[in-house]
Enzyme design. Structure first.
Site: not given
Ligand code: FAD
Length: 354
Positions: A346, A176, A253
Site C-alpha cells: 500500500e 487506495r 497497512s
C-alpha cells in the site's frame, strides 16, 4: 514553530543530518540530498520548480506515514510540506465547502470538523499524516474514504508548470489509488471537502464500528461518538501513532486487500470476502497472511508483524528498510504459494524495490 508531524518522533535519538528516518513513521530511510521546509504554498511551488530547473528529482513528504524510503536515502530535493489553514469557502443551508491546506495535520482537521458540526470525515479519525496526502491514495477506513467528500483538489502540475483545480473525476479515485499515487507530476496544495451541516455522522457502513456503537448499518450517531469509537478501535490495533508503542512504528497497512475475479474466487474454498467493483471479489489480506503461516509478532531482523494487527509491518527499533522489505517479500511469497494470490504494497516505495 514546533513541527506538527514530529511529535511521534520525540523519543527517537537524533538521526544523522538529513536522514529521512527522522521524517517517517517507520523511522527508516537513508539521507536526503537537500531538505527544504515550505510553510506557504508559493514556497512549495518555487522549491519544486527550482529543483526541476536543476534537473534534481523531488520527493514531497508531509507526515511520512505512507512511505518506505530505501536505506540509501534519496539523492534529490526533499520538500517537507507544512502549509497550514482551514477556511470555509462556500456554504448553503445544508453543507459547507471547507478548503484545507495540504500541510494541515489530517486528524486535527477531522476533530475541527466534528467540533464545528460538519459531518462526513468522522470515521477517518486517527489516520496519521497530512490533509494534502489524503487524495494521493484516497485515504479510507471504517466505511468512509475521502473520495466521498472531496469536491476539488488544487495542485501544481509540474508538466504544465501551472497550478490548477482538479475535479474528483480528474483525480481518478479508486481503492487506495488516484492519479497522484506513484506519480511525481502533481504537488497538492489544498483540498476542498463538501461536508454536511450536522452533528450526526454520515450513515455508518462498517459492521465492526456499527457493532461497537450499538447501531445498525446505515444508522447515524453523534459524530463525536463515531470519532471516539473509531479512535478506540484503531488504538486497539496499533493504528494510532504512539511513540511508546512500537506496534505503531509502521505505515499502517503494508498490503492492500487483493481484488480477484469472480472466476478465480470460485476456485477457492472457505475464504472470507466482500464484493468489489464490477463483480470482482475483495479478500482480506490479513486473513491470507495468517493462513499462510505468518501470525502477529512474526519477526525478521529488527522488524516484525505488529503484535496487534497482521497487516502492519513494524520497525522494532533496530530495523532497516532492507530487513522490512525482506519480511514483506517472505510474506508475499508465502501467500502466493498457499493461495496463488499476489499481495501488493500500500505505501509508496522510494528508492527501494519490493
Ligand atoms: C499507524 C498508521 C495507520 C494508518 N491508517 C491508515 C488508514 O486507516 N487508511 C489509510 O488510507 N491510510 C492509513 N495510513 C497511511 C497514511 O497515514 C495515509 O496514507 C496518509 O494520508 C499519508 O499522509 P502523509 O502526510 O504522512 O503522506 P507521506 O507519507 O508524507 O506521503 C505519502 C505519499 O504521498 C505523496 N504526497 C504527500 N503529500 C503530498 C502532496 N501534498 N502533494 C503530492 N504528493 C504528496 C508523497 O510524495 C508520497 O508519495 C496509516 C499509517 C499509519 C502509520
Amino acid at each position: 514553530m514546533p513541527d506538527a508531524f514530529a511529535d511521534h518522533l520525540t523519543d527517537t535519538p537524533p538521526a544523522p543530518e538529513n536522514s529521512l528516518a527522522a521524517y517517517t513513521t517507520l523511522r527508516l530511510g537513508g539521507p536526503a540530498g537537500t531538505v527544504t521546509t515550505a510553510v506557504h504554498a508559493d514556497e512549495a511551488v518555487a522549491t519544486v520548480r527550482n529543483a526541476s530547473a536543476k534537473g534534481l528529482p523531488v520527493l514531497i513528504l508531509a507526515g511520512g506515514s505512507n512511505v518506505v524510503v530505501g536505506d540509501a536515502g534519496f539523492a534529490g530535493e526533499v520538500l517537507l510540506l507544512r502549509n497550514r489553514g482551514i477556511e470555509v469557502v462556500a456554504e448553503d443551508a445544508a453543507t459547507v465547502l471547507v478548503r484545507v491546506a495540504a500541510g494541515e495535520p489530517w486528524d486535527a482537521f477531522v476533530q475541527y470538523a466534528v467540533t464545528n458540526g460538519w459531518s462526513g470525515v468522522e470515521c477517518l479519525s486517527g489516520i496519521p499524516g497530512s490533509a494534502g496526502a489524503t487524495p494521493i491514495q484516497n485515504v479510507g477506513a471504517y466505511g468512509q474514504e475521502v473520495a466521498h467528500t472531496i469536491e476539488a483538489v488544487r495542485a501544481y502540475d509540474r508538466v504544465a508548470d501551472e497550478t490548477r483545480t482538479m475535479t474528483p473525476a480528474e483525480c481518478g479515485f479508486g481503492y487506495r489509488s488516484s492519479v497522484f499515487k506513484h506519480s511525481d507530476r502533481y504537488l497538492v496544495l489544498s483540498v476542498d471537502f463538501r461536508l454536511d451541516r450536522s452533528t450526526d455522522s454520515a450513515p455508518i457502513r462498517y459492521a465492526e464500528l456499527a457493532r461497537d456503537l450499538g447501531a445498525a448499518a446505515g444508522d447515524r450517531v453523534p459524530s463525536q461518538q463515531a470519532r471516539d469509537t473509531v479512535l478506540k478501535l484503531r488504538a486497539g490495533k496499533g493504528m494510532v501513532l504512539d511513540p511508546e508503542d512500537r506496534d505503531t512504528w509502521s505505515v499502517g497497512s503494508f498490503f492492500t486487500n487483493p481484488v480477484v475475479s469472480a472466476e478465480f474466487f470460485a476456485t477457492l474454498t472457505g475464504v472470507p470476502h466482500w464484493p468489489a467493483a464490477d463483480g470482482a471479489v475483495k479478500i482480506p489480506a490479513a486473513w491470507l497472511i495468517e493462513q499462510a503461516g505468518f501470525p502477529k509478532g512474526f519477526a525478521g531482523a529488527g522488524v516484525a508483524i505488529s503484535s496487534k494487527h497482521t497487516l502492519a509491518l513494524t520497525n522494532r527499533g533496530t530495523g532497516t528498510t532492507g530487513a522490512l522489505l525482506d519480511l514483506a517479500r517472505t510474506i508475499r511469497d508465502g501467500v502466493r504459494d498457499r493461495f496463488g494470490i499476489e499481495l501488493h504494497p500500500e505505501p509508496v516505495l522510494i528508492n527501494c524495490a519490493f
